[in-house]
Design a protein around this motif. Structure first.
Motif, PDB file in Angstrom:
ATOM      1  N   VAL A  72      -0.491   7.022  -8.980  1.00  0.00           N
ATOM      2  CA  VAL A  72      -0.435   6.103  -7.705  1.00  0.00           C
ATOM      3  C   VAL A  72       1.038   6.538  -7.046  1.00  0.00           C
ATOM      4  O   VAL A  72       1.976   6.642  -7.896  1.00  0.00           O
ATOM      5  CB  VAL A  72      -0.287   4.364  -7.741  1.00  0.00           C
ATOM      6  CG1 VAL A  72       0.032   3.680  -6.557  1.00  0.00           C
ATOM      7  CG2 VAL A  72      -1.458   3.971  -8.286  1.00  0.00           C
ATOM      8  N   VAL A  89      -3.617   6.892  -4.186  1.00  0.00           N
ATOM      9  CA  VAL A  89      -4.080   6.950  -5.696  1.00  0.00           C
ATOM     10  C   VAL A  89      -4.826   8.300  -5.858  1.00  0.00           C
ATOM     11  O   VAL A  89      -5.831   8.737  -4.954  1.00  0.00           O
ATOM     12  CB  VAL A  89      -4.894   5.716  -5.938  1.00  0.00           C
ATOM     13  CG1 VAL A  89      -6.087   5.363  -5.129  1.00  0.00           C
ATOM     14  CG2 VAL A  89      -5.092   5.850  -7.307  1.00  0.00           C
ATOM     15  N   LEU A 124      -8.543   0.823  -7.212  1.00  0.00           N
ATOM     16  CA  LEU A 124      -7.276   1.278  -6.033  1.00  0.00           C
ATOM     17  C   LEU A 124      -7.527   2.051  -4.936  1.00  0.00           C
ATOM     18  O   LEU A 124      -6.945   2.337  -4.423  1.00  0.00           O
ATOM     19  CB  LEU A 124      -6.355   2.020  -7.084  1.00  0.00           C
ATOM     20  CG  LEU A 124      -5.820   1.275  -8.441  1.00  0.00           C
ATOM     21  CD1 LEU A 124      -4.956   2.193  -9.254  1.00  0.00           C
ATOM     22  CD2 LEU A 124      -5.072  -0.110  -8.299  1.00  0.00           C
TER      23      LEU A 124
END
Length: 460
Positions: A72, A89, A124
């Motif tokens: 990330v 991400v 994510l």
């Protein structure tokens, strides 16, 4: 989904910040360094990576990334520029070799008894995480920072591990097909570029014919001729397609304009005379047309990443089959080039004022123009002829008067188009499929991650 637990990812994984590697350790070769600036939409562009010398890289062995690692960006901008946003991400793909995690990133390593690695990646990728990252980041829009302590607080609904794997399997199959199409497009483009260079730059078929006929080889071409002599006969055009090979000359003449030897009988033309540069296209003020901005041009491949429709108020105008070339730094250096493949034959569109429009003329068609626009020597010529203040330099149209091409008769140009066109048609088909699959994945992602759509574990 009542059995799904809402839980913070901090309870499901360990978190590792990237290494703070100073520029003094950078090298021309060694171990690649994964920086936020090298992140793509969901992976990493290794062609842009800096290197750390191997002797120094060993110091950061604990920061080496592995295939499948989820990383990330903890520093970056916040919308509207999502491409470099904090919270972006990626997942490390296969076959990248050694790769060091750089600072301003966080590698999340899940407890594989609780959280599937690929399911984590898709968690994510949701809009919920994007907004969480932006709202949790401190600093300014130009330099927002997401603390790892905040990152750990992001909560998600967690299905049982087998169901996580089933969800990740479905979304992963779509991503795998998208990536396969991208790789196929790279191969198809490379094949077209190789044929362009072989015929119109290195003159391989002419060298082969000259050697076969026993004709004199100019001293300047002796080294190239020696290399061609080592190529197995079965791999040469003279063997694979003798009728086509016979259409190439078997001797060279010196051309004063180019200052080099070219195939006998070929004509030398400037780019401006060989193709149309910024051809005239009629669009009236206020007419609603398809519009392409600079961000939509790719740095590899030729597919335009979307367009909008709006009233014409100025900009570069184009038609189906035209090639768009960025004229401004650093977009040109980064390779921003595209083929217009989304218009009807009688339709016109427009785009950024920073586009140069290139169009084929006579027997020079889109494949030839597309290959030329990505040919290194041509791009370098454009770069060297930029003018303007630092950071805002632009290519001038006059530079197309001073770049010359050695061109065969129309029959060989037509043959090149015939051989190359299927590659570009397939690239367009693959790109359209990528767009369809991407839309399907993006539609399914929130439904599967939220539990609104359930999957059977047996899908694996």
């Amino acid at each position: 989904m009542s059995e799904w637990e809402e839980i913070g990812i901090g309870e499901l994984a360990t978190f590792r910040n990237g290494a703070g590697i100073k520029q003094e350790y950078f090298s021309d070769r060694g171990v690649k360094l994964a920086r936020v600036s090298d992140f793509t939409d969901d992976s990493i562009d290794i062609s842009k990576c800096n290197f750390v010398s191997k002797e120094h890289a060993i110091k950061w062995k604990s920061h080496f990334l592995n295939e499948g690692d989820v990383v990330v960006a903890t520093v970056g901008s916040w919308p509207p520029n999502w491409s470099s946003a904090v919270g972006k991400v990626i997942r490390i793909p296969k076959a990248l070799g050694d790769l060091i995690q750089n600072q301003n990133t966080c590698c999340i390593i899940p407890d594989n008894t609780k959280l599937d690695n690929r399911f984590l990646f898709y968690i994510l990728r949701t809009i919920e995480f994007r907004w969480f990252a932006g709202n949790s980041a401190g600093g300014s829009a130009n330099q927002a920072r997401l603390p790892v302590a905040k990152l750990k607080q992001f909560k998600t609904l967690l299905p049982p591990l087998p169901e996580q794997k089933a969800i990740a399997h479905i979304l992963g199959k779509l991503d795998d097909k998208i990536e396969l199409n991208r790789q196929m497009n790279q191969t198809l483009e490379a094949m077209a570029q190789a044929l362009f260079k072989s015929w119109f730059v290195d003159f391989d078929p002419v060298l082969d014919n000259t050697l076969a006929a026993g004709n004199d080889i100019p001293n300047e071409l002796l080294e190239m001729a020696e290399k061609r002599a080592l190529v197995p006969h079965s791999k040469k055009l003279i063997s694979k397609a003798p009728e086509l090979a016979a259409k190439f000359p078997s001797s060279f003449v010196f051309n004063e304009t180019l200052g080099k030897w070219i195939p006998e009988g070929w004509e030398v033309k400037s780019v401006e005379n060989a193709i149309h540069v910024n051809p005239s296209v009629s669009i009236k003020k206020g007419e609603v047309r398809k519009y392409v901005d600079m961000k939509a041009l790719p740095t590899s491949g030729y597919s335009i990443d979307g367009f909008i429709e709006k009233g014409y108020s100025g900009g570069a105008k184009f038609k189906q089959g035209d090639v768009l070339l960025a004229r401004i730094t650093p977009c040109l250096e980064n390779g921003k080039t595209a083929i217009v493949d989304f218009l009807k034959s009688d339709e016109a569109g427009f785009g950024s004022t920073e586009f140069i429009i290139l169009r084929g003329k006579n027997q020079i068609k889109t494949p030839f123009v597309a290959c030329l626009a990505r040919f290194e020597a041509f791009v370098n010529h454009c770069i060297q002829n930029m003018v303007g203040s630092s950071g805002r330099q632009r290519v001038q149209n006059s530079c197309f008067n001073s770049y010359f091409l050695a061109l065969p008769d129309h029959e060989l140009l037509k043959k090149f188009d015939l051989l190359s066109k299927p590659n570009f048609n397939k690239i367009t088909d693959n790109s359209n499929e990528i767009e369809t699959l991407t839309q399907l994945r993006d539609m399914l992602l929130p439904e599967l991650i939220s539990g609104r759509v359930r999957v059977k574990e047996e899908i694996l």
